[in-house]
Design a protein around this motif. Structure first.
Motif, PDB file in Angstrom:
ATOM      1  N   GLU A 101       0.849  -1.186   0.000  1.00 46.64           N
ATOM      2  CA  GLU A 101       0.000   0.000   0.000  1.00 46.64           C
ATOM      3  C   GLU A 101       0.886   1.237   0.000  1.00 46.64           C
ATOM      4  O   GLU A 101       1.957   1.253   0.614  1.00 46.64           O
ATOM      5  CB  GLU A 101      -0.905   0.018   1.239  1.00 46.64           C
ATOM      6  N   ILE A 102       0.428   2.271  -0.694  1.00 49.98           N
ATOM      7  CA  ILE A 102       1.134   3.550  -0.690  1.00 49.98           C
ATOM      8  C   ILE A 102       0.224   4.574  -0.035  1.00 49.98           C
ATOM      9  O   ILE A 102      -1.001   4.495  -0.145  1.00 49.98           O
ATOM     10  CB  ILE A 102       1.538   3.991  -2.114  1.00 49.98           C
ATOM     11  N   THR A 103       0.828   5.502   0.673  1.00 45.34           N
ATOM     12  CA  THR A 103       0.062   6.522   1.378  1.00 45.34           C
ATOM     13  C   THR A 103       0.573   7.905   0.998  1.00 45.34           C
ATOM     14  O   THR A 103       1.708   8.060   0.547  1.00 45.34           O
ATOM     15  CB  THR A 103       0.179   6.354   2.899  1.00 45.34           C
ATOM     16  N   GLY A 104      -0.273   8.898   1.214  1.00 49.38           N
ATOM     17  CA  GLY A 104       0.140  10.263   0.930  1.00 49.38           C
ATOM     18  C   GLY A 104      -1.020  11.220   0.989  1.00 49.38           C
ATOM     19  O   GLY A 104      -2.167  10.828   1.250  1.00 49.38           O
ATOM     20  N   PRO A 105      -0.750  12.502   0.763  1.00 46.24           N
ATOM     21  CA  PRO A 105      -1.786  13.533   0.859  1.00 46.24           C
ATOM     22  C   PRO A 105      -2.797  13.450  -0.270  1.00 46.24           C
ATOM     23  O   PRO A 105      -2.696  12.599  -1.164  1.00 46.24           O
ATOM     24  CB  PRO A 105      -0.987  14.834   0.817  1.00 46.24           C
ATOM     25  N   THR A 106      -3.768  14.353  -0.240  1.00 43.92           N
ATOM     26  CA  THR A 106      -4.950  14.240  -1.097  1.00 43.92           C
ATOM     27  C   THR A 106      -4.978  15.243  -2.243  1.00 43.92           C
ATOM     28  O   THR A 106      -6.027  15.437  -2.852  1.00 43.92           O
ATOM     29  CB  THR A 106      -6.221  14.406  -0.246  1.00 43.92           C
ATOM     30  N   ASP A 107      -3.842  15.881  -2.553  1.00 46.02           N
ATOM     31  CA  ASP A 107      -3.830  16.790  -3.696  1.00 46.02           C
ATOM     32  C   ASP A 107      -3.911  15.985  -4.989  1.00 46.02           C
ATOM     33  O   ASP A 107      -3.518  14.819  -5.039  1.00 46.02           O
ATOM     34  CB  ASP A 107      -2.568  17.647  -3.676  1.00 46.02           C
ATOM     35  N   THR A 133      -5.833  23.252   6.024  1.00 45.17           N
ATOM     36  CA  THR A 133      -6.456  24.505   5.622  1.00 45.17           C
ATOM     37  C   THR A 133      -7.804  24.167   4.984  1.00 45.17           C
ATOM     38  O   THR A 133      -8.000  23.053   4.473  1.00 45.17           O
ATOM     39  CB  THR A 133      -5.588  25.261   4.609  1.00 45.17           C
ATOM     40  N   TRP A 134      -8.722  25.108   5.012  1.00 46.44           N
ATOM     41  CA  TRP A 134     -10.040  24.852   4.436  1.00 46.44           C
ATOM     42  C   TRP A 134      -9.919  24.544   2.948  1.00 46.44           C
ATOM     43  O   TRP A 134     -10.587  23.657   2.413  1.00 46.44           O
ATOM     44  CB  TRP A 134     -10.945  26.031   4.684  1.00 46.44           C
ATOM     45  N   ALA A 135      -9.022  25.260   2.265  1.00 48.52           N
ATOM     46  CA  ALA A 135      -8.822  25.005   0.834  1.00 48.52           C
ATOM     47  C   ALA A 135      -8.294  23.592   0.610  1.00 48.52           C
ATOM     48  O   ALA A 135      -8.725  22.892  -0.319  1.00 48.52           O
ATOM     49  CB  ALA A 135      -7.863  26.029   0.243  1.00 48.52           C
ATOM     50  N   ASN A 136      -7.354  23.137   1.452  1.00 44.43           N
ATOM     51  CA  ASN A 136      -6.819  21.785   1.304  1.00 44.43           C
ATOM     52  C   ASN A 136      -7.878  20.723   1.561  1.00 44.43           C
ATOM     53  O   ASN A 136      -7.945  19.707   0.854  1.00 44.43           O
ATOM     54  CB  ASN A 136      -5.657  21.564   2.281  1.00 44.43           C
ATOM     55  N   VAL A 137      -8.691  20.934   2.590  1.00 49.44           N
ATOM     56  CA  VAL A 137      -9.730  19.954   2.924  1.00 49.44           C
ATOM     57  C   VAL A 137     -10.713  19.809   1.769  1.00 49.44           C
ATOM     58  O   VAL A 137     -11.069  18.692   1.358  1.00 49.44           O
ATOM     59  CB  VAL A 137     -10.451  20.365   4.225  1.00 49.44           C
ATOM     60  N   LEU A 138     -11.153  20.936   1.226  1.00 49.25           N
ATOM     61  CA  LEU A 138     -12.113  20.875   0.118  1.00 49.25           C
ATOM     62  C   LEU A 138     -11.469  20.330  -1.145  1.00 49.25           C
ATOM     63  O   LEU A 138     -12.092  19.543  -1.874  1.00 49.25           O
ATOM     64  CB  LEU A 138     -12.693  22.268  -0.137  1.00 49.25           C
TER      65      LEU A 138
END
Length: 546
Positions: A101-107, A133-138
């Motif tokens: 499995e690979i993991t990482g952020p949601t961009d 940040t709100w922008a990152n979450v959305l």
């Protein structure tokens, strides 16, 4: 700790549903915050928030007991669960083989590369790898929608006369299975207030992902699937069971449709693994050795215990007896109950400028994965796509079956004292300075909106920064700690190291969060001087974003 406590946000906008307000506006947010989602968030918060607050209060009470010298242990009131004959529900075919499995952020770029990487599973991380940040979450939720639909794309910025590189998803059969990690119970989503209170970050993450994607994923027999982080007890697992059951009912999914894997990354939770499996038995498919957070939790649990101070991070490896016991107990527990026992993260990243150092790093990865597969783990984690072939080769050679549930490890008999035994080692000047640097550089990047940062050929996230920060505090405040050259570890040493750090870093213009390094130094200095250890670094840092 009042100096770093988050300020109460002011509501600036209110959707139509009574009870919910937002503290910030981002363009396009209404396409995600549909009336259906807003109604779900309100009902979910009202149903779960009292239990969440009770769980967080119980954490404080337990930590106070640990600070007084009480040691964690297996529960006597749940012995009947550990002794009972039961199994978890059958595992979906899509999750039968999870060897890498690979993991990482949601961009978007990370999501596309991870899903295309050749790994069996991609864990999209809204927690330790994402600065919320709100922008990152959305943006992360939009990435999930595009990934599930299969139309997620990304165009890199142009470089001079060269157009930006185009990224797109491969056909679905060639993509990794998507699992989402929502935030832990301790984290608020301060941008969404319900009845004047911030909603739990994890509830916002899970509800948004499932409402927008759940029926599509269920129709393709692909979930929805979640990784649940930082649980400390079976009661906290039961709270997730209630939350997911609520979401399923509200979104028209069958009860038990949402499948979960739980990260065993806190010391209290290792004593309740069977209980956690039991309360989630209709939806859980496995447990994971979240090694970095587990080490952080060991440090935090025993923060006042001078006889359990650990050496520098580089010496606290999975071959240390207390970590070996944790890993093997997890394997035996999971396979006894028909669940996956997932291994931990390899944080190395390629060292392209130094072939010798790169091969040494890959050799460490091979050895780590060989240890895991021969111990009986059903799969493992990597942080970088370049490590997938290395991990895959090891698991393919030693695990010809989709998993190793048949490896029951009946030879494993782990005691309480084995799980909490400290390891010996040293604290070098380089180790102390590295902790300071990692914490400052990660924190600066996090404050600037980046939750996953390469530092010294390792991919650092919140968990590894927490190890660094907690060790600095404990070495200064607990016992009479010294470097291996005899230098006392005290506030004078911290002052000297912090003042020298800008010169040590040199030109910081290319570093993530370069403009916030001074702020990060100040925050680490403040937290390290405080007589009390703050539970999580991200709590005061969260007050400084958006």
């Amino acid at each position: 700790m009042s100096a770093v406590a988050p300020a109460a946000p002011a509501a600036v906008a209110a959707p139509a549903t009574p009870g919910l307000s937002l503290t910030v506006q981002v363009a396009g947010q209404q396409t995600l915050l549909t009336p259906e989602l807003v109604a779900l968030l309100v009902s979910l918060h009202r149903a779960i928030e009292p239990g969440r607050q009770a769980a967080l209060s119980h954490r404080v009470q337990r930590q106070a007991e640990f600070d007084r010298g009480v040691l964690p242990d297996f529960r006597t009131d749940t012995a009947h669960i550990r002794q009972g004959q039961w199994q978890v529900a059958s595992i979906p075919a899509a999750l039968a083989d999870r060897r890498v499995e690979i993991t990482g952020p949601t961009d978007p770029k990370m999501v596309i590369n991870a899903l295309n990487s050749g790994a069996k599973v991609f864990m999209a991380d809204f927690e330790d790898s994402t600065a919320p940040t709100w922008a990152n979450v959305l943006a992360g939720q939009r990435s999930m929608i595009g990934a599930v639909r299969g139309d997620l794309t990304f165009t890199a910025p142009a470089a001079g006369d060269k157009p930006g590189k185009q990224y797109a998803l491969r056909p679905e059969p060639e993509r990794a299975v998507l699992i989402v990690r929502p935030r832990g119970w301790h984290l608020d989503e301060k941008h969404v207030l319900i009845d004047g209170q911030p909603i739990a970050g994890g509830l916002f993450d899970a509800a948004s992902f499932i409402l927008h994607n759940g029926r599509t994923l269920a129709g393709k027999d692909r979930g929805p699937y979640l990784y649940l982080p930082k649980l400390q007890s079976m009661e906290e697992a039961a709270l997730w069971e209630a939350a997911l059951s609520h979401i399923e009912a509200a979104t028209g999914l069958a009860q038990g449709q949402v499948k979960v894997t739980v990260l065993i990354e806190t010391l209290p939770a290792v004593f309740e693994m069977e209980e956690i499996l039991y309360v989630l038995r209709e939806r859980i498919v496995g447990l994971n050795c979240g090694r970095w957070d587990y080490i952080f939790s060991y440090l935090k649990t025993f923060r006042r215990h001078p006889d359990r101070v650990l050496p520098e991070r580089g010496q606290v490896t999975m071959t240390q007896p207390f970590l070996k016991a944790y890993s093997e107990l997890l394997i035996a527990t999971c396979h006894k109950r028909g669940a996956h026992a997932m291994g931990g993260m390899a944080a190395q990243i390629p060292i392209n400028h130094d072939p010798v150092a790169n091969e040494q790093a890959l050799a460490r990865v091979r050895a780590d994965k060989l240890r895991e597969v021969t111990a009986g783990h059903d799969g493992t984690w990597v942080a970088h796509p370049a490590l997938i072939p290395v991990a895959m080769e090891v698991f393919n050679e030693h695990m010809p079956t989709p998993n190793q549930h048949h490896v029951l490890r009946k030879d494993v008999s782990v005691t309480r004292d084995q799980l909490i035994a400290p390891c010996s080692g040293t604290i070098t000047r380089a180790g102390f300075e590295n902790n300071v640097e990692v914490c400052v550089r990660y924190l600066a990047a996090w404050l600037d909106g980046n939750g996953c940062v390469p530092i010294h050929n390792l991919m650092e996230d919140a968990a590894t920064a927490e190890i660094s920060r907690t060790q600095i505090w404990q070495w200064i405040h607990v016992g009479n700690q010294h470097l291996d050259d005899g230098t006392a570890i005290d506030l004078t040493l911290l002052d000297t190291t912090l003042k020298a750090l800008p010169s040590r870093l040199g030109d910081t213009s290319g570093l993530p969060g370069a403009g916030r390094i001074g702020e990060a130094i100040g925050l680490l200095d403040q937290l390290s001087r405080n007589q009390d250890l703050l539970d999580f670094l991200t709590l005061p840092a969260y007050a400084r974003i958006d």
